[in-house]
Design a protein around this motif. Structure first.
Motif, PDB file in Angstrom:
ATOM      1  N   ILE A  88       0.840  -1.207   0.000  1.00  0.00           N
ATOM      2  CA  ILE A  88       0.000   0.000   0.000  1.00  0.00           C
ATOM      3  C   ILE A  88       0.868   1.248   0.000  1.00  0.00           C
ATOM      4  O   ILE A  88       0.617   2.190  -0.756  1.00  0.00           O
ATOM      5  CB  ILE A  88      -0.984  -0.012   1.185  1.00  0.00           C
ATOM      6  N   LYS A  89       1.899   1.247   0.823  1.00  0.00           N
ATOM      7  CA  LYS A  89       2.800   2.402   0.870  1.00  0.00           C
ATOM      8  C   LYS A  89       3.436   2.637  -0.502  1.00  0.00           C
ATOM      9  O   LYS A  89       3.485   3.775  -0.984  1.00  0.00           O
ATOM     10  CB  LYS A  89       3.882   2.173   1.927  1.00  0.00           C
ATOM     11  N   HIS A  90       3.889   1.566  -1.129  1.00  0.00           N
ATOM     12  CA  HIS A  90       4.517   1.686  -2.450  1.00  0.00           C
ATOM     13  C   HIS A  90       3.518   2.219  -3.480  1.00  0.00           C
ATOM     14  O   HIS A  90       3.842   3.117  -4.262  1.00  0.00           O
ATOM     15  CB  HIS A  90       5.071   0.337  -2.901  1.00  0.00           C
ATOM     16  N   LEU A  91       2.313   1.668  -3.477  1.00  0.00           N
ATOM     17  CA  LEU A  91       1.310   2.099  -4.452  1.00  0.00           C
ATOM     18  C   LEU A  91       0.939   3.566  -4.259  1.00  0.00           C
ATOM     19  O   LEU A  91       0.838   4.319  -5.227  1.00  0.00           O
ATOM     20  CB  LEU A  91       0.057   1.220  -4.365  1.00  0.00           C
ATOM     21  N   ILE A  92       0.746   3.969  -3.026  1.00  0.00           N
ATOM     22  CA  ILE A  92       0.363   5.361  -2.748  1.00  0.00           C
ATOM     23  C   ILE A  92       1.481   6.319  -3.161  1.00  0.00           C
ATOM     24  O   ILE A  92       1.219   7.358  -3.761  1.00  0.00           O
ATOM     25  CB  ILE A  92       0.006   5.538  -1.260  1.00  0.00           C
ATOM     26  N   LYS A  93       2.717   5.963  -2.872  1.00  0.00           N
ATOM     27  CA  LYS A  93       3.828   6.876  -3.150  1.00  0.00           C
ATOM     28  C   LYS A  93       4.369   6.788  -4.573  1.00  0.00           C
ATOM     29  O   LYS A  93       4.850   7.794  -5.099  1.00  0.00           O
ATOM     30  CB  LYS A  93       4.959   6.619  -2.152  1.00  0.00           C
ATOM     31  N   GLU A 114      -8.920   5.943   2.764  1.00  0.00           N
ATOM     32  CA  GLU A 114      -8.543   7.114   3.568  1.00  0.00           C
ATOM     33  C   GLU A 114      -7.788   6.687   4.824  1.00  0.00           C
ATOM     34  O   GLU A 114      -6.780   7.283   5.187  1.00  0.00           O
ATOM     35  CB  GLU A 114      -9.796   7.907   3.946  1.00  0.00           C
ATOM     36  N   LYS A 115      -8.256   5.621   5.459  1.00  0.00           N
ATOM     37  CA  LYS A 115      -7.593   5.110   6.661  1.00  0.00           C
ATOM     38  C   LYS A 115      -6.153   4.701   6.346  1.00  0.00           C
ATOM     39  O   LYS A 115      -5.221   5.066   7.054  1.00  0.00           O
ATOM     40  CB  LYS A 115      -8.379   3.918   7.212  1.00  0.00           C
ATOM     41  N   TYR A 116      -5.977   3.946   5.253  1.00  0.00           N
ATOM     42  CA  TYR A 116      -4.634   3.486   4.897  1.00  0.00           C
ATOM     43  C   TYR A 116      -3.737   4.645   4.479  1.00  0.00           C
ATOM     44  O   TYR A 116      -2.557   4.674   4.823  1.00  0.00           O
ATOM     45  CB  TYR A 116      -4.696   2.425   3.800  1.00  0.00           C
ATOM     46  N   GLU A 117      -4.278   5.596   3.766  1.00  0.00           N
ATOM     47  CA  GLU A 117      -3.479   6.750   3.361  1.00  0.00           C
ATOM     48  C   GLU A 117      -3.036   7.559   4.578  1.00  0.00           C
ATOM     49  O   GLU A 117      -1.909   8.034   4.639  1.00  0.00           O
ATOM     50  CB  GLU A 117      -4.261   7.613   2.371  1.00  0.00           C
ATOM     51  N   ASP A 118      -3.933   7.705   5.564  1.00  0.00           N
ATOM     52  CA  ASP A 118      -3.569   8.409   6.795  1.00  0.00           C
ATOM     53  C   ASP A 118      -2.468   7.666   7.537  1.00  0.00           C
ATOM     54  O   ASP A 118      -1.535   8.286   8.050  1.00  0.00           O
ATOM     55  CB  ASP A 118      -4.792   8.568   7.711  1.00  0.00           C
ATOM     56  N   GLU A 119      -2.567   6.334   7.591  1.00  0.00           N
ATOM     57  CA  GLU A 119      -1.534   5.548   8.257  1.00  0.00           C
ATOM     58  C   GLU A 119      -0.174   5.714   7.584  1.00  0.00           C
ATOM     59  O   GLU A 119       0.839   5.837   8.256  1.00  0.00           O
ATOM     60  CB  GLU A 119      -1.917   4.057   8.263  1.00  0.00           C
TER      61      GLU A 119
END
Length: 123
Positions: A88-93, A114-119
């Motif tokens: 998730i971190k890789h995909l978001i960034k 939204e929860k995962y992006e906030d984390e």
């Protein structure tokens, strides 16, 4: 009739159900190798989005992704939880378009994304 043995059995069944985890046989997949290989990553994303063929690992992932997202990965092993965070971190960034497509498919209301992006921002 003595109900004690039945109650013990029911408690044992509910405990077993609540402690189930997803299949562990793919825990050894090297997430870093997948994330660093654009073609491999694209194949997994297309599989999950029903836009391409799936490997056995991809099928397994696809079969659990909605449940894992909604439950906060309650049935994930620790290895799987670490892998999910990393992906998730890789995909978001780094792969924002893939992230948006996955959110559209599995979280159209944006509740979990939204929860995962906030984390990820907090890390």
């Amino acid at each position: 009739m003595d109900l004690f043995p039945i109650s013990v059995l029911l408690v044992a069944c509910f405990t077993a159900i609540n402690t189930q985890t997803y299949e562990k046989r793919y825990d050894s997949v090297n997430i870093d190798d997948v994330l660093s290989n654009k073609r491999l990553l694209a194949a997994y994303v297309k599989c999950v989005l029903d836009q391409g063929r799936c490997t056995p690992e991809g099928k397994e992932l696809k079969s659990h992704i909605a449940d894992a997202l909604q439950s906060g990965c309650d049935k994930c092993t620790e290895t799987q939880k670490d892998g999910v965070r990393k992906v998730i971190k890789h995909l978001i960034k780094n792969e924002r378009d893939y992230w948006k497509q996955l959110v559209e498919k599995f979280d159209p209301e944006g509740v979990y994304a939204e929860k995962y992006e906030d984390e990820i921002r907090d890390v």
